[in-house]
Design a protein around this motif. Structure first.
Motif, PDB file in Angstrom:
ATOM      1  N   LEU A   1       0.827  -1.204   0.000  1.00 12.43           N
ATOM      2  CA  LEU A   1       0.000   0.000   0.000  1.00 12.43           C
ATOM      3  C   LEU A   1       0.863   1.256   0.000  1.00 12.43           C
ATOM      4  O   LEU A   1       0.555   2.237  -0.681  1.00 12.43           O
ATOM      5  N   ARG A   2       1.926   1.225   0.775  1.00  8.74           N
ATOM      6  CA  ARG A   2       2.833   2.374   0.842  1.00  8.74           C
ATOM      7  C   ARG A   2       3.412   2.672  -0.536  1.00  8.74           C
ATOM      8  O   ARG A   2       3.489   3.829  -0.967  1.00  8.74           O
ATOM      9  N   LEU A   3       3.819   1.635  -1.233  1.00  6.14           N
ATOM     10  CA  LEU A   3       4.413   1.820  -2.558  1.00  6.14           C
ATOM     11  C   LEU A   3       3.366   2.313  -3.555  1.00  6.14           C
ATOM     12  O   LEU A   3       3.629   3.242  -4.335  1.00  6.14           O
ATOM     13  N   VAL A   4       2.172   1.704  -3.539  1.00 11.46           N
ATOM     14  CA  VAL A   4       1.118   2.132  -4.461  1.00 11.46           C
ATOM     15  C   VAL A   4       0.740   3.588  -4.209  1.00 11.46           C
ATOM     16  O   VAL A   4       0.562   4.382  -5.147  1.00 11.46           O
ATOM     17  N   ASP A   5       0.640   3.968  -2.941  1.00 13.81           N
ATOM     18  CA  ASP A   5       0.290   5.350  -2.613  1.00 13.81           C
ATOM     19  C   ASP A   5       1.351   6.326  -3.112  1.00 13.81           C
ATOM     20  O   ASP A   5       1.042   7.429  -3.585  1.00 13.81           O
ATOM     21  N   ALA A   6       2.624   5.956  -2.995  1.00 14.70           N
ATOM     22  CA  ALA A   6       3.706   6.829  -3.450  1.00 14.70           C
ATOM     23  C   ALA A   6       3.660   6.999  -4.969  1.00 14.70           C
ATOM     24  O   ALA A   6       3.823   8.113  -5.491  1.00 14.70           O
ATOM     25  N   VAL A   7       3.429   5.907  -5.689  1.00  6.59           N
ATOM     26  CA  VAL A   7       3.331   5.984  -7.150  1.00  6.59           C
ATOM     27  C   VAL A   7       2.157   6.870  -7.544  1.00  6.59           C
ATOM     28  O   VAL A   7       2.268   7.732  -8.432  1.00  6.59           O
ATOM     29  N   LYS A   8       1.017   6.675  -6.884  1.00  6.56           N
ATOM     30  CA  LYS A   8      -0.171   7.486  -7.188  1.00  6.56           C
ATOM     31  C   LYS A   8       0.067   8.955  -6.877  1.00  6.56           C
ATOM     32  O   LYS A   8      -0.283   9.845  -7.655  1.00  6.56           O
ATOM     33  N   ARG A   9       0.706   9.230  -5.742  1.00 11.27           N
ATOM     34  CA  ARG A   9       0.898  10.610  -5.319  1.00 11.27           C
ATOM     35  C   ARG A   9       1.777  11.395  -6.274  1.00 11.27           C
ATOM     36  O   ARG A   9       1.511  12.552  -6.585  1.00 11.27           O
ATOM     37  N   PHE A  10       2.836  10.760  -6.769  1.00  8.62           N
ATOM     38  CA  PHE A  10       3.798  11.481  -7.601  1.00  8.62           C
ATOM     39  C   PHE A  10       3.623  11.212  -9.094  1.00  8.62           C
ATOM     40  O   PHE A  10       4.353  11.751  -9.907  1.00  8.62           O
ATOM     41  N   GLY A  11       2.658  10.364  -9.462  1.00 11.66           N
ATOM     42  CA  GLY A  11       2.367  10.132 -10.860  1.00 11.66           C
ATOM     43  C   GLY A  11       3.308   9.166 -11.550  1.00 11.66           C
ATOM     44  O   GLY A  11       3.103   8.806 -12.704  1.00 11.66           O
ATOM     45  N   GLY A  12       4.342   8.704 -10.864  1.00 11.47           N
ATOM     46  CA  GLY A  12       5.310   7.775 -11.443  1.00 11.47           C
ATOM     47  C   GLY A  12       6.703   8.039 -10.919  1.00 11.47           C
ATOM     48  O   GLY A  12       7.151   9.197 -10.918  1.00 11.47           O
ATOM     49  N   LEU A  13       7.374   7.007 -10.436  1.00 15.70           N
ATOM     50  CA  LEU A  13       8.727   7.136  -9.902  1.00 15.70           C
ATOM     51  C   LEU A  13       9.550   5.939 -10.343  1.00 15.70           C
ATOM     52  O   LEU A  13       9.014   4.859 -10.607  1.00 15.70           O
ATOM     53  N   THR A  14      10.864   6.124 -10.424  1.00 18.53           N
ATOM     54  CA  THR A  14      11.739   4.975 -10.647  1.00 18.53           C
ATOM     55  C   THR A  14      11.827   4.180  -9.350  1.00 18.53           C
ATOM     56  O   THR A  14      11.428   4.647  -8.275  1.00 18.53           O
ATOM     57  N   GLN A  15      12.390   2.961  -9.432  1.00 21.07           N
ATOM     58  CA  GLN A  15      12.476   2.146  -8.222  1.00 21.07           C
ATOM     59  C   GLN A  15      13.412   2.774  -7.194  1.00 21.07           C
ATOM     60  O   GLN A  15      13.176   2.668  -5.988  1.00 21.07           O
ATOM     61  N   VAL A  16      14.461   3.454  -7.643  1.00 18.61           N
ATOM     62  CA  VAL A  16      15.355   4.143  -6.703  1.00 18.61           C
ATOM     63  C   VAL A  16      14.597   5.261  -6.005  1.00 18.61           C
ATOM     64  O   VAL A  16      14.707   5.453  -4.781  1.00 18.61           O
ATOM     65  N   GLU A  17      13.799   6.009  -6.758  1.00 17.86           N
ATOM     66  CA  GLU A  17      13.001   7.082  -6.167  1.00 17.86           C
ATOM     67  C   GLU A  17      11.938   6.528  -5.227  1.00 17.86           C
ATOM     68  O   GLU A  17      11.637   7.123  -4.192  1.00 17.86           O
ATOM     69  N   LEU A  18      11.375   5.379  -5.587  1.00 17.73           N
ATOM     70  CA  LEU A  18      10.386   4.753  -4.714  1.00 17.73           C
ATOM     71  C   LEU A  18      10.996   4.356  -3.379  1.00 17.73           C
ATOM     72  O   LEU A  18      10.364   4.489  -2.324  1.00 17.73           O
ATOM     73  N   ALA A  19      12.214   3.847  -3.412  1.00 18.54           N
ATOM     74  CA  ALA A  19      12.894   3.475  -2.169  1.00 18.54           C
ATOM     75  C   ALA A  19      13.088   4.712  -1.292  1.00 18.54           C
ATOM     76  O   ALA A  19      12.850   4.681  -0.076  1.00 18.54           O
ATOM     77  N   ALA A  20      13.478   5.836  -1.903  1.00 15.81           N
ATOM     78  CA  ALA A  20      13.677   7.068  -1.143  1.00 15.81           C
ATOM     79  C   ALA A  20      12.356   7.613  -0.623  1.00 15.81           C
ATOM     80  O   ALA A  20      12.272   8.110   0.499  1.00 15.81           O
ATOM     81  N   ALA A  21      11.305   7.511  -1.427  1.00 15.20           N
ATOM     82  CA  ALA A  21      10.011   8.084  -1.062  1.00 15.20           C
ATOM     83  C   ALA A  21       9.280   7.275  -0.003  1.00 15.20           C
ATOM     84  O   ALA A  21       8.483   7.827   0.758  1.00 15.20           O
ATOM     85  N   THR A  22       9.523   5.966   0.058  1.00 14.68           N
ATOM     86  CA  THR A  22       8.798   5.105   0.993  1.00 14.68           C
ATOM     87  C   THR A  22       9.616   4.674   2.197  1.00 14.68           C
ATOM     88  O   THR A  22       9.061   4.212   3.189  1.00 14.68           O
TER      89      THR A  22
ATOM     90  N   THR B   1      -9.106   9.709  -4.669  1.00 13.79           N
ATOM     91  CA  THR B   1      -9.365   8.308  -4.990  1.00 13.79           C
ATOM     92  C   THR B   1      -8.187   7.462  -4.558  1.00 13.79           C
ATOM     93  O   THR B   1      -7.067   7.666  -5.019  1.00 13.79           O
ATOM     94  N   ASP B   2      -8.415   6.542  -3.639  1.00 13.22           N
ATOM     95  CA  ASP B   2      -7.369   5.632  -3.188  1.00 13.22           C
ATOM     96  C   ASP B   2      -7.293   4.425  -4.114  1.00 13.22           C
ATOM     97  O   ASP B   2      -8.318   3.947  -4.613  1.00 13.22           O
ATOM     98  N   VAL B   3      -6.086   3.925  -4.318  1.00 14.63           N
ATOM     99  CA  VAL B   3      -5.877   2.706  -5.097  1.00 14.63           C
ATOM    100  C   VAL B   3      -5.372   1.629  -4.152  1.00 14.63           C
ATOM    101  O   VAL B   3      -4.348   1.804  -3.489  1.00 14.63           O
ATOM    102  N   ALA B   4      -6.100   0.525  -4.053  1.00 11.98           N
ATOM    103  CA  ALA B   4      -5.709  -0.574  -3.177  1.00 11.98           C
ATOM    104  C   ALA B   4      -4.601  -1.391  -3.829  1.00 11.98           C
ATOM    105  O   ALA B   4      -4.318  -1.258  -5.031  1.00 11.98           O
ATOM    106  N   SER B   5      -3.985  -2.260  -3.046  1.00  5.08           N
ATOM    107  CA  SER B   5      -2.861  -3.046  -3.568  1.00  5.08           C
ATOM    108  C   SER B   5      -3.287  -4.098  -4.572  1.00  5.08           C
ATOM    109  O   SER B   5      -2.451  -4.699  -5.241  1.00  5.08           O
ATOM    110  N   ASP B   6      -4.609  -4.344  -4.706  1.00  2.93           N
ATOM    111  CA  ASP B   6      -5.087  -5.263  -5.736  1.00  2.93           C
ATOM    112  C   ASP B   6      -5.534  -4.535  -6.993  1.00  2.93           C
ATOM    113  O   ASP B   6      -6.059  -5.149  -7.929  1.00  2.93           O
ATOM    114  N   GLY B   7      -5.338  -3.196  -6.999  1.00  2.14           N
ATOM    115  CA  GLY B   7      -5.691  -2.410  -8.178  1.00  2.14           C
ATOM    116  C   GLY B   7      -7.084  -1.826  -8.156  1.00  2.14           C
ATOM    117  O   GLY B   7      -7.449  -1.046  -9.027  1.00  2.14           O
ATOM    118  N   SER B   8      -7.876  -2.170  -7.138  1.00  2.00           N
ATOM    119  CA  SER B   8      -9.219  -1.592  -7.049  1.00  2.00           C
ATOM    120  C   SER B   8      -9.118  -0.161  -6.528  1.00  2.00           C
ATOM    121  O   SER B   8      -8.160   0.195  -5.827  1.00  2.00           O
TER     122      SER B   8
END
Length: 403
Positions: free
Chosen positions: A25-46, A389-396
């Motif tokens: 959920l933490r990772l999905v929320d970070a991707v949603k919040r910033f519109g797209g991040l690389t995996q290195v950026e995701l590690a820093a953001a989460t 709009t929240d995005v769950a870890s199953d994509g809903s």
């Protein structure tokens, strides 16, 4: 621009399974919040390790929740992780005094379709919302999407809005639209959640999220158009006030014995710098003009049009200075149609702001033209729909909370 750590953990400590779900959920929320991040950026953001991020991204790709796209960061190729298109779409809508703009976007903030149309003066609520619904359905058909793929709509209005009810909070500002739960009416037409907000507030949100105010925790967005208003972002969140009237500088009294304003008060700033006032000043010398005519002629160098735009900038700047003195923002971003004249408007506005605010030698206030131009408000409506709009870890997707 992204923070070193984002705490989006919505679970309580427990089993390894719940921890893994919290990390997803933490990772999905970070991707949603910033519109797209690389995996290195995701590690820093989460705050997750790169190995954990890599594992979770693979799981989410397999589940169809996220997808990757090749991008270039600092001259190097990398894979940007975004929410998968299959999750759904959102719509941003701006209903202006004389135009309607609709934008469809996905959760990576990519615009997939958009359209504008003119509106008659004093357009009616029912026909206006009918046009909105028809345009959204038309754009969905254009991109081959079903109506149930539309997950949320953000709606920008040129009036103060109580976000809790979706109603206009000051009578007379948008005639014929009072006493109506606008969000509920449009939601029934589209069978999807609709979030209603003031257009200047959404301009502020857009410039904060992906425009000239990126990286500023506190900023003011000034919308100089047919009317005048300001949106405030404080501590990275919209500041609406108790019932949605924060930032309504267009209704600050300038001349106590001035003309009656739409809001019912006398001598408001808008009666001096609004489109009606500007056009009336030029009627004798230039004949009947539209606001677009004034903007075009000011850009081309017409001295009369440049004069009225510059004077408007100075008047607006004086009002903004009072607001800026009270909240001490990092920057003031100027948008709206009049900002298309660039320094003709912004130069006098900046000068007035800086002349009246308390001078800060350590962190001087910046006054800049918006990066998003006249698309700021509709992109803010997109941002509002995405944030709500929240995005769950199953994509809903489920309805979340407005910013």
């Amino acid at each position: 621009m992204y923070p070193s750590r984002v705490n989006t953990d919505r679970s309580t400590p427990g089993s390894q399974t719940s921890l893994r779900e919290a990390n997803r959920l933490r990772l999905v929320d970070a991707v949603k919040r910033f519109g797209g991040l690389t995996q290195v950026e995701l590690a820093a953001a989460t705050g997750l390790s790169t190995a954990t991020v890599s594992t979770i991204v693979k799981e989410l790709i397999a589940a169809g929740v996220v997808e990757t796209h090749t991008t270039s960061r600092s001259g190097r190729r990398a894979q940007k992780v975004t929410i998968a298109r299959r999750v759904g779409l959102v719509a941003g809508v701006q209903v202006g005094h004389r135009h309607l703009q609709v934008t469809l976007a996905d959760f990576s903030r990519t615009v997939v379709a958009e359209q504008q149309m003119p509106l008659p003066a004093e357009h009616r609520l029912d026909t206006g919302l009918d046009r909105v619904a028809l345009l959204i359905v038309d754009l969905l058909e254009r991109v081959g999407a079903q109506t149930d793929e539309l997950l949320a709509v953000g709606l920008a209005l040129p009036a103060p809005v109580d976000s809790a009810t979706g109603m206009i909070s000051v009578r007379g500002v948008l005639r014929g639209w009072d006493d109506t739960h606008i969000g509920q009416v449009l939601s029934k037409r589209l069978a999807t959640p609709v979030f209603v907000e003031n257009d200047a507030n959404l301009g502020a949100l857009a410039e904060h999220d992906f425009g000239a105010a990126r990286g500023a925790r506190d900023s003011i967005f000034v919308r100089a158009s047919y009317g005048t208003g300001a949106g405030l972002v404080l501590g990275d969140h919209l500041h609406r006030g108790y019932a949605g009237t924060a930032g309504e500088i267009g209704h600050v009294q300038i001349t106590p014995d001035g003309p009656i304003c739409r809001c019912g008060n006398r001598g408001c700033l808008e009666t001096v710098v609004g489109a009606t006032a500007l056009l009336e000043m030029l009627r004798t010398s230039h004949g009947p003009l539209t606001l677009r005519d004034v903007i075009a002629q000011a850009i081309e160098g017409d001295p009369g049009c440049r004069r009225v735009v510059a004077d408007a900038g100075a008047r607006i700047g004086a009002a903004v200075a009072t607001l800026a003195t009270g909240i001490n923002p990092q920057c003031v971003v100027v948008g709206g149609e009049l900002a298309e004249t660039g320094e003709v408007l912004v130069g006098p506005l900046r000068e007035a702001v800086l002349r009246h605010v308390v001078p800060n030698t350590l962190a001087p206030l910046e006054v800049v033209v918006g990066e998003l131009g006249t698309r700021a408000e509709v992109m803010g409506a997109v941002a509002l729909a995405l944030r709500s709009t929240d995005v769950a870890s199953d994509g809903s997707a489920v309805q979340g909370f407005a910013p």
